[in-house]
Design an enzyme around this catalytic site. Structure first.
Site, PDB file in Angstrom:
ATOM      1  N   HIS A 166       0.702  -5.915   5.977  1.00 45.32           N
ATOM      2  CA  HIS A 166      -0.600  -5.287   5.741  1.00 45.32           C
ATOM      3  C   HIS A 166      -1.394  -5.237   7.048  1.00 45.32           C
ATOM      4  CE1 HIS A 166       0.209  -6.106   1.457  1.00 45.32           C
ATOM      5  NE2 HIS A 166      -0.671  -5.136   1.221  1.00 45.32           N
TER       6      HIS A 166
ATOM      7  N   LYS B 177      -6.727  -7.952   6.396  1.00 47.54           N
ATOM      8  CA  LYS B 177      -6.510  -8.509   5.058  1.00 47.54           C
ATOM      9  C   LYS B 177      -6.731 -10.024   5.092  1.00 47.54           C
ATOM     10  CE  LYS B 177      -3.261  -8.559   1.199  1.00 47.54           C
ATOM     11  NZ  LYS B 177      -4.270  -8.273   0.186  1.00 47.54           N
TER      12      LYS B 177
HETATM   13  N1  LIG Z   1      -5.711  -3.883  -6.113  1.00 47.43           N
HETATM   14  C1  LIG Z   1      -5.378  -2.980  -5.182  1.00 47.43           C
HETATM   15  O1  LIG Z   1      -4.718  -1.974  -5.450  1.00 47.43           O
HETATM   16  C2  LIG Z   1      -5.870  -3.194  -3.774  1.00 47.43           C
HETATM   17  C3  LIG Z   1      -5.668  -2.223  -2.788  1.00 47.43           C
HETATM   18  C4  LIG Z   1      -6.239  -2.421  -1.531  1.00 47.43           C
HETATM   19  C5  LIG Z   1      -6.968  -3.577  -1.283  1.00 47.43           C
HETATM   20  N2  LIG Z   1      -7.111  -4.508  -2.258  1.00 47.43           N
HETATM   21  C6  LIG Z   1      -7.954  -5.700  -2.094  1.00 47.43           C
HETATM   22  O2  LIG Z   1      -9.302  -5.279  -2.297  1.00 47.43           O
HETATM   23  C7  LIG Z   1     -10.187  -6.080  -1.498  1.00 47.43           C
HETATM   24  C8  LIG Z   1     -11.040  -5.172  -0.614  1.00 47.43           C
HETATM   25  O3  LIG Z   1     -10.201  -4.456   0.266  1.00 47.43           O
HETATM   26  P1  LIG Z   1     -10.822  -3.540   1.443  1.00 47.43           P
HETATM   27  O4  LIG Z   1      -9.649  -3.108   2.234  1.00 47.43           O
HETATM   28  O5  LIG Z   1     -11.777  -2.537   0.909  1.00 47.43           O
HETATM   29  O6  LIG Z   1     -11.644  -4.679   2.260  1.00 47.43           O
HETATM   30  P2  LIG Z   1     -12.851  -4.468   3.250  1.00 47.43           P
HETATM   31  O7  LIG Z   1     -12.966  -5.740   4.036  1.00 47.43           O
HETATM   32  O8  LIG Z   1     -12.711  -3.188   4.005  1.00 47.43           O
HETATM   33  O9  LIG Z   1     -14.134  -4.331   2.284  1.00 47.43           O
HETATM   34  C9  LIG Z   1     -14.682  -5.392   1.537  1.00 47.43           C
HETATM   35  C10 LIG Z   1     -16.186  -5.122   1.408  1.00 47.43           C
HETATM   36  O10 LIG Z   1     -16.772  -6.049   0.481  1.00 47.43           O
HETATM   37  C11 LIG Z   1     -18.109  -6.278   0.930  1.00 47.43           C
HETATM   38  N3  LIG Z   1     -18.656  -7.503   0.304  1.00 47.43           N
HETATM   39  C12 LIG Z   1     -18.557  -8.787   0.734  1.00 47.43           C
HETATM   40  N4  LIG Z   1     -19.231  -9.599  -0.114  1.00 47.43           N
HETATM   41  C13 LIG Z   1     -19.756  -8.809  -1.094  1.00 47.43           C
HETATM   42  C14 LIG Z   1     -20.539  -9.075  -2.249  1.00 47.43           C
HETATM   43  N5  LIG Z   1     -20.939 -10.308  -2.592  1.00 47.43           N
HETATM   44  N6  LIG Z   1     -20.856  -8.023  -3.055  1.00 47.43           N
HETATM   45  C15 LIG Z   1     -20.474  -6.769  -2.748  1.00 47.43           C
HETATM   46  N7  LIG Z   1     -19.745  -6.455  -1.648  1.00 47.43           N
HETATM   47  C16 LIG Z   1     -19.386  -7.476  -0.830  1.00 47.43           C
HETATM   48  C17 LIG Z   1     -17.972  -6.371   2.453  1.00 47.43           C
HETATM   49  O11 LIG Z   1     -19.213  -6.122   3.096  1.00 47.43           O
HETATM   50  C18 LIG Z   1     -16.936  -5.289   2.748  1.00 47.43           C
HETATM   51  O12 LIG Z   1     -17.535  -4.036   3.095  1.00 47.43           O
HETATM   52  C19 LIG Z   1      -9.273  -7.061  -0.758  1.00 47.43           C
HETATM   53  O13 LIG Z   1      -9.182  -8.260  -1.506  1.00 47.43           O
HETATM   54  C20 LIG Z   1      -7.917  -6.360  -0.746  1.00 47.43           C
HETATM   55  O14 LIG Z   1      -6.831  -7.260  -0.655  1.00 47.43           O
HETATM   56  C21 LIG Z   1      -6.588  -4.334  -3.490  1.00 47.43           C
END
Ligand SMILES: NC(=O)c1ccc[n+]([C@@H]2O[C@H](COP(=O)([O-])OP(=O)(O)OC[C@H]3O[C@@H](n4cnc5c(N)ncnc54)[C@H](O)[C@@H]3O)[C@@H](O)[C@H]2O)c1
Length: 243
Positions: free
Chosen positions: A135, A139
Site C-alpha cells: 500500500h 497507510k
Molecule cells: N474499506 C476500504 O475499501 C478502504 C479503502 C481505502 C482505504 N481504507 C481505509 O480508510 C481509511 C481512510 O483512508 P484514506 O486513504 O482516505 O486516509 P487519509 O489519511 O487520506 O484520510 C483520513 C482523513 O480522516 C480525517 N480525520 C482524522 N480524524 C478525524 C475525525 N475525528 N473525524 C473526521 N475526520 C477525521 C483526517 O483529517 C484525514 O483527512 C484508512 O483506515 C484506510 O486504511 C479503506
C-alpha cells in the site's frame, strides 16, 4: 440521498466526486475534531454517513452516528479489536452499520477465489502459504484489513494453519503476512502457495481508489432506511438477486 462525509482525505474526496456523479448530495464534510464542534449538529440532517478516517477516530464517529440514528458506512481499517463490541451495540440497540475493510467488488470476488483455492490446497501440505500486501506510504495500519480477511479465510479452510503472524512465519501452523509500503500504491494483495517444485500465486491489484469509493456509495444506497449490521456479502447477494 443526503450524505455526510466523515473523513475528507484521499477516500473522502474520491467518494465526494463519485457520489455527486451518481446524483447524491453531500450535505456535510467533517475532517477533524474542530469540524465536529462547529458543524457536528448537522449530522442528523443526513440520510447516510460514510466514514473513512483513522483507526483512532472510527469508533467515536460510529457512536456519534448511532446516537443520531444515522446509518453509517465504515471503510476505516485498523480498529478490528473493537468490532465485536460495535457489532453487538449495533444489533442490541437497533442501529445501522455497514462495515467492510475493502469495498472493492473485485477484492470481494478475490476473497471468494482465495477461499476456493484454500479448499483445493487443504490436503497438499507440501505447499507453504504466505500473503503479501503493498500500500501507499501513508497507510497507518499494517497488515491491511484485507490481508487479515484473506489470512483468516485460509485458516478456516486449512486445518494445519492456526493463526496469522506479521512478517514471515516461523512455525508450520502460521500464515505469514508481509507488508510493503511504496509511494502511491492504492492496494495490492498476493496469496502464495509455494512447494519445492512450483508456486501458485493469486493477485488482486487495485488500479485506483474509485473501486473502493463506488463500493462504499453502493453500500450507502443499500443501507439507507435499514437497521442492522451489514457486510459486503449482504450487498453482493442483493446485487445478484436484483440483476
Ligand atoms: N474499506 C476500504 O475499501 C478502504 C479503502 C481505502 C482505504 N481504507 C481505509 O480508510 C481509511 C481512510 O483512508 P484514506 O486513504 O482516505 O486516509 P487519509 O489519511 O487520506 O484520510 C483520513 C482523513 O480522516 C480525517 N480525520 C482524522 N480524524 C478525524 C475525525 N475525528 N473525524 C473526521 N475526520 C477525521 C483526517 O483529517 C484525514 O483527512 C484508512 O483506515 C484506510 O486504511 C479503506
Amino acid at each position: 440521498m443526503k450524505i455526510a462525509l466523515l473523513g475528507y482525505g484521499k477516500m473522502g474526496q474520491e467518494i465526494h466526486k463519485l457520489a455527486e456523479k451518481r446524483g447524491h448530495e453531500i450535505i456535510l464534510i467533517i475532517d477533524n475534531d474542530e469540524d465536529w464542534q462547529e458543524r457536528g449538529s448537522l449530522l442528523k440532517e443526513a440520510e447516510v454517513a460514510i466514514e473513512f478516517t483513522t483507526p483512532d477516530s472510527a469508533v467515536d464517529n460510529i457512536m456519534r452516528c448511532f446516537e443520531n440514528e444515522i446509518p453509517v458506512v465504515v471503510g476505516t481499517t485498523g480498529w478490528i479489536e473493537d468490532i465485536d463490541h460495535i457489532r453487538k451495540t449495533c444489533i442490541d440497540e437497533n442501529k445501522s452499520l455497514f462495515f467492510s475493510p475493502n469495498f472493492s467488488i473485485g477484492v470481494n470476488l478475490f476473497f471468494d477465489l482465495n477461499r476456493y483455492l484454500a479448499s483445493l490446497m487443504a490436503k497438499w501440505d507440501n505447499y507453504e502459504i504466505s500473503i503479501e500486501e503493498t500500500h501507499h506510504i501513508h497507510k497507518l495500519d499494517a497488515p491491511s484489513g484485507t490481508a487479515i480477511v484473506l489470512a483468516n479465510d485460509i485458516i478456516r479452510k486449512i486445518e494445519r494453519k492456526e493463526k496469522w503472524v506479521k512478517e514471515l512465519q516461523e512455525n508450520p501452523d502460521e500464515v505469514g503476512i508481509k507488508s510493503y509500503r511504496s509511494e502511491d500504491v492504492p492496494g495490492t494483495h498476493k496469496v502464495r502457495y509455494e512447494s519445492e517444485m512450483d508456486a501458485i500465486v493469486i493477485t488482486h491489484t487495485a488500479k485506483t481508489r474509485r473501486g473502493f469509493a463506488l463500493g462504499a456509495i453502493m453500500a450507502g444506497e443499500f443501507i439507507k432506511g435499514k437497521k442492522g449490521f451489514f457486510e459486503m456479502k449482504d450487498l453482493l447477494n442483493f446485487q445478484k438477486s436484483t440483476v
